[in-house]
Design an enzyme around this catalytic site. Sequence first.
Site, PDB file in Angstrom:
ATOM      1  N   SER A 137       0.935  -1.287  -0.135  1.00  0.00           N
ATOM      2  CA  SER A 137       0.007   0.194   0.187  1.00  0.00           C
ATOM      3  C   SER A 137       0.799   1.322  -0.087  1.00  0.00           C
ATOM      4  CB  SER A 137      -0.893  -0.023   1.082  1.00  0.00           C
ATOM      5  OG  SER A 137      -1.806   0.858   1.144  1.00  0.00           O
TER       6      SER A 137
ATOM      7  N   ASP B 277     -10.122  -3.752  -5.980  1.00  0.00           N
ATOM      8  CA  ASP B 277      -9.270  -2.475  -5.186  1.00  0.00           C
ATOM      9  C   ASP B 277      -9.077  -1.345  -6.086  1.00  0.00           C
ATOM     10  OD1 ASP B 277      -7.319  -0.702  -4.223  1.00  0.00           O
ATOM     11  OD2 ASP B 277      -5.794  -2.517  -3.464  1.00  0.00           O
TER      12      ASP B 277
ATOM     13  N   HIS C 130      -8.083  -4.883  -1.008  1.00  0.00           N
ATOM     14  CA  HIS C 130      -7.029  -4.213  -0.237  1.00  0.00           C
ATOM     15  C   HIS C 130      -6.812  -4.719   1.158  1.00  0.00           C
ATOM     16  CE1 HIS C 130      -4.076  -0.772  -0.486  1.00  0.00           C
ATOM     17  NE2 HIS C 130      -4.466  -0.555   0.547  1.00  0.00           N
TER      18      HIS C 130
END
Length: 320
Positions: free
Chosen positions: A156, A257, A287
């Site tokens: 991320s 995502d 995610h």
Amino acid sequence: MTDYTKLIDAETWAFIERTNSYYPPDTIDYTVPQQRAIYDRMCREFFAGYPKGVTAETTVIAAPTHDIPIRIYRNATPNPAAMVLYVHGGGFILGGLDSHDDVCAELCACTGYEVVSVDYRLAPEHLHPAAFDDVLGAFEWAARTYDCPVLLCGDSAGGNLCAALSHATRGRAKKPIGQVLIYAGLFGDRSKGPGDRLRDSYVTHAEAPMLTVRDIEFYKHIRTGGVDRAGDITLSPLADTDFANLPPTVLITAECDPLSSDGEAYRDRVVAAGGRAWWFEEPGLVHGYLRARHTVGRARVSFTRIVEAVSVLARGDWTW
């Protein structure tokens, strides 16, 4: 509207519901201290412990203006061929050494490589480029300290920082041997019209479980204090106009995502510039699925792929 009842299986829905019970979808509307408290509690609830044979040492890197906390994971049967610099996710405002503690320990156990997790400074107390500067400082320390190659791995926000670091260091004598980017936000230009692949997941999965486009915009805004930094590749690696001479890269994204298209776009640009890059989109995952690696079959398979990617790139074997 995307029908997630068909894309996401029962195991993954159970993970989503468990996550939401600790970290509700409206947490983004809370104050940052409240968000951190909620996130930290969620991470504790998902903590899976250390595999046998892995130990950890928490210490600091002495930087010119401040210390950078790190945690070093070592395996009882070490593999000295490389070391892994791990950069955690959390939207640039959440997380630290504890949030991804078990992930790093398992990565160390599965590969044998020493893993160093970086506790970079968070926004909004420390605006961009503070986090990037800390990760760069940690890489420079690792390059000086270890006699083996350094591999980057991050999820991320951490994947964003790893990619930015790879772009910034590619002209140096010591640079990463490779990078593994897990559902990374690489933030290219989404202003183009329909049919532009960079926009696809941002449109199709704008309201995905676990991460929405609204969440992404919030994190981007708070990271810069609202200042327009368009074209800053230390903020948005996909904004770069030159993708040559980057380290071999493995990008692993979740189908459900908004950030998925970032992985595909980055892969395409590295390959077009003559480099090596592989993109894997994990079907039906969302995610943050690293926390589901012990309870969701698809996430377990993906974590095995991540371990393999780290191992392959770290030993310089770039064939898949």
